[in-house]
Design a protein around this motif. Structure first.
Motif, PDB file in Angstrom:
ATOM      1  N   TRP A 135      76.682 123.346  46.700  1.00  0.00           N
ATOM      2  CA  TRP A 135      75.691 124.306  47.189  1.00  0.00           C
ATOM      3  C   TRP A 135      76.141 125.754  47.087  1.00  0.00           C
ATOM      4  CZ3 TRP A 135      71.047 122.633  47.329  1.00  0.00           C
ATOM      5  CH2 TRP A 135      70.768 121.296  47.658  1.00  0.00           C
ATOM      6  N   ARG A 138      73.332 128.621  42.782  1.00  0.00           N
ATOM      7  CA  ARG A 138      71.863 128.575  42.687  1.00  0.00           C
ATOM      8  C   ARG A 138      71.403 127.572  41.641  1.00  0.00           C
ATOM      9  NH1 ARG A 138      69.012 133.536  45.009  1.00  0.00           N
ATOM     10  NH2 ARG A 138      67.200 132.794  43.840  1.00  0.00           N
ATOM     11  N   VAL A 141      70.591 124.572  43.490  1.00  0.00           N
ATOM     12  CA  VAL A 141      69.322 124.750  44.210  1.00  0.00           C
ATOM     13  C   VAL A 141      68.161 124.326  43.328  1.00  0.00           C
ATOM     14  CG1 VAL A 141      67.742 126.436  45.260  1.00  0.00           C
ATOM     15  CG2 VAL A 141      70.214 126.614  45.660  1.00  0.00           C
ATOM     16  N   GLN A 194      77.536 131.620  52.095  1.00  0.00           N
ATOM     17  CA  GLN A 194      76.697 131.541  50.885  1.00  0.00           C
ATOM     18  C   GLN A 194      76.001 130.183  50.794  1.00  0.00           C
ATOM     19  OE1 GLN A 194      76.266 134.279  48.721  1.00  0.00           O
ATOM     20  NE2 GLN A 194      74.535 132.988  48.121  1.00  0.00           N
ATOM     21  N   HIS A 198      72.009 129.349  50.531  1.00  0.00           N
ATOM     22  CA  HIS A 198      71.407 128.529  49.472  1.00  0.00           C
ATOM     23  C   HIS A 198      70.647 127.336  50.038  1.00  0.00           C
ATOM     24  CE1 HIS A 198      74.268 130.181  46.136  1.00  0.00           C
ATOM     25  NE2 HIS A 198      73.165 130.885  46.239  1.00  0.00           N
ATOM     26  N   THR A 202      66.859 126.666  49.384  1.00  0.00           N
ATOM     27  CA  THR A 202      66.440 125.348  48.893  1.00  0.00           C
ATOM     28  C   THR A 202      65.301 124.790  49.733  1.00  0.00           C
ATOM     29  OG1 THR A 202      68.657 124.866  48.073  1.00  0.00           O
ATOM     30  CG2 THR A 202      67.209 122.987  48.443  1.00  0.00           C
ATOM     31  N   SER A 281      71.852 137.475  47.510  1.00  0.00           N
ATOM     32  CA  SER A 281      70.463 137.040  47.356  1.00  0.00           C
ATOM     33  C   SER A 281      69.857 137.718  46.139  1.00  0.00           C
ATOM     34  CB  SER A 281      69.653 137.386  48.609  1.00  0.00           C
ATOM     35  OG  SER A 281      69.665 138.789  48.833  1.00  0.00           O
TER      36      SER A 281
END
Length: 467
Positions: A135, A138, A141, A194, A198, A202, A281
């Motif tokens: 995770w 990204r 994700v 982080q 995520h 998600t 982000s």
């Protein structure tokens, strides 16, 4: 004796997960727990791994029949990403995996049990853990959202209630900060932050595709399942209260507030910005998170946290990166009751406190207790001459928690169900079968199932809609 009656159509059920119950049978991929056991068998209690688990893959018909026999009208389990998806990148479906979940869902419906299907229960495919650090990326994700879309399309004609995550906080907490789940990292608080971001992202992306799916457009509902550990300050001092507020924001509210309101806790964001560890982000993320919130919330409750402002030096192993522990330390409450087998505090009143907090902060959000239970080691010592496990301690545990939940509901908390952990004894990560939680005992040698005394009690509770 007071009678505790619950509303009509109240959910009486339990929860388990795919990786803890199914066994490895015919899976397309290993997940991180499979790999952890394969490479470090000695870290698992009794050397017992996930490859048989509770053998639900082969015994699901009997298990579902027994769940109905102990009075359940609803039940949560999870789909394993590693079983359903053959190619993690293209989304090619594994035919055997699809067939299995089709059969399980149909069997639940045939038994009159509402299936609640969770999409992620600590079972990251090992390929994605090794390639992307799970995770942290990204990429993962987006691959997860692709898998979720496939699950909605395949099973949404029969499954109305869905969950994105089970206990997302456990992934960064256990895997990256305190090292008791694979990948067993310690002190990596910046990575943990982080990962938390995520997982929030998600959840929002998964809800977005759910809303656009057939099930989402036809009355389906989606939640996320959060383990809430209310933080109680050691004293009423300003420093201790601020420590408990920080702990609540970091370990609880970061997921609750984003799930329900689509916003991160303001004070937490300020602290992370000040410390230079706020998550990375991208443009558009905030709007997507704000727009895609849950229909209802699942709350897992086992124990509270007891905290105070930090006075001791941070342990050496936690000094690798920034860690939330710089703002608090746990303390030993002298009045605590402890489950000696699990080492967790038994504090039923916290269930009331959670329920009242839900009422006051999120009055329009329906929610349910999605896990609550007591694990005991050596339950064979409580077997009577007829072969039944007399687990009165478990019945007492549930009664106490349900009494506090009932009180909060009488005072207006919008709770619609109670799921125990768990229906039948299941494998529990590196604890394996050290502690048994089920209403139904599982003999690991023979795979024979036996309803415990608590199972017969739960049947009465369900039939009477109270006790």
């Amino acid at each position: 004796m007071k009678e505790y009656k619950f509303p009509e159509n109240f959910w009486w059920g339990a929860a388990t997960s795919g990786p803890q119950s199914e066994g490895f049978h015919n899976k397309a991929h290993k997940n991180i727990m499979d790999y952890w056991y394969e490479t470090s068998k000695e870290e698992f209690f009794g050397g017992v791994g996930p490859f048989t688990a509770s053998n639900f893959y082969e015994t699901y018909k009997e298990d579902i029949r027994l769940l109905k026999e102990v009075g359940m009208n609803s039940f949560r389990t999870s789909i394993q990403w590693t079983r359903l998806i053959k190619d993690l990148y293209t989304g090619e479906i594994d035919k055997e995996g699809k067939k299995f979940y089709d059969n399980v869902i149909d069997e639940f419906l045939k038994a009159g049990i509402e299936p609640v299907i969770n999409l992620y229960h600590f079972d990251m495919p090992i390929e994605l853990q090794q390639q992307y650090d799970g995770w942290c990326s990204r990429e993962v994700v987006d691959l997860f959202v692709k898998y979720a879309q496939i699950a909605f399309d395949l099973f949404g004609d029969r499954v109305k209630y869905w969950a994105v995550f089970n206990e997302p906080m456990v992934v960064p907490e256990a895997g990256y900060m305190y090292g008791f789940h694979y990948p067993n990292r310690i002190g990596e608080g910046e990575k943990a932050v982080q990962i938390m971001y995520h997982q929030v992202l998600t959840t929002a992306k998964t809800i977005e595709v759910f809303r656009n799916s057939k099930v989402g457009k036809n009355g389906g509902e989606i939640c996320t399942i959060l383990n809430l550990t209310p933080a109680y300050p050691a004293t009423e001092s300003k420093d201790d209260k601020e420590a408990s507020e920080f702990v609540d924001d970091f370990f609880n509210n970061v997921f609750v507030e984003t799930a329900i309101n689509g916003e991160f806790p303001k004070k937490l964001v300020e602290v992370l910005e000040k410390d230079g560890v706020l998550w990375k982000s991208e443009v558009g993320d905030a709007q997507l998170i704000r727009k895609n919130t849950v229909d209802f919330l699942g709350v897992n409750y086992y124990h509270p946290k007891r905290v105070k402002a930090r006075t001791d030096k941070l342990p050496q192993e936690l000094q690798k990166q920034w860690m939330p522990d710089i703002y608090f330390e746990e303390y030993d409450w002298s009045e605590k009751r402890i489950n000696p087998y699990r080492g967790w505090e038994i504090y039923p009143k916290a269930m009331y406190d959670i329920a009242i907090s839900m009422r006051d902060k999120y009055p329009n959000t329906p929610w349910f207790i999605s896990e609550n239970g007591m694990g005991v080691e050596g339950e064979e010592q409580y077997i009577d001459k007829d072969g039944k496990i007399n687990d009165d301690y478990r019945i007492d545990f549930y009664k106490e928690h349900l009494q506090w939940l009932h009180k909060a509901m009488e005072e207006g908390s919008n709770c619609f169900g109670y799921h125990a952990w768990t229906g039948y004894d299941c494998w529990s990560w590196n604890n394996a079968y050290k502690n048994r939680y089920g209403f139904i005992a599982v003999d690991l040698e023979t795979q024979k199932r036996t309803i415990k005394k608590s199972g017969y009690w739960y049947k009465q509770v369900s039939e009477n809609n109270g006790f």
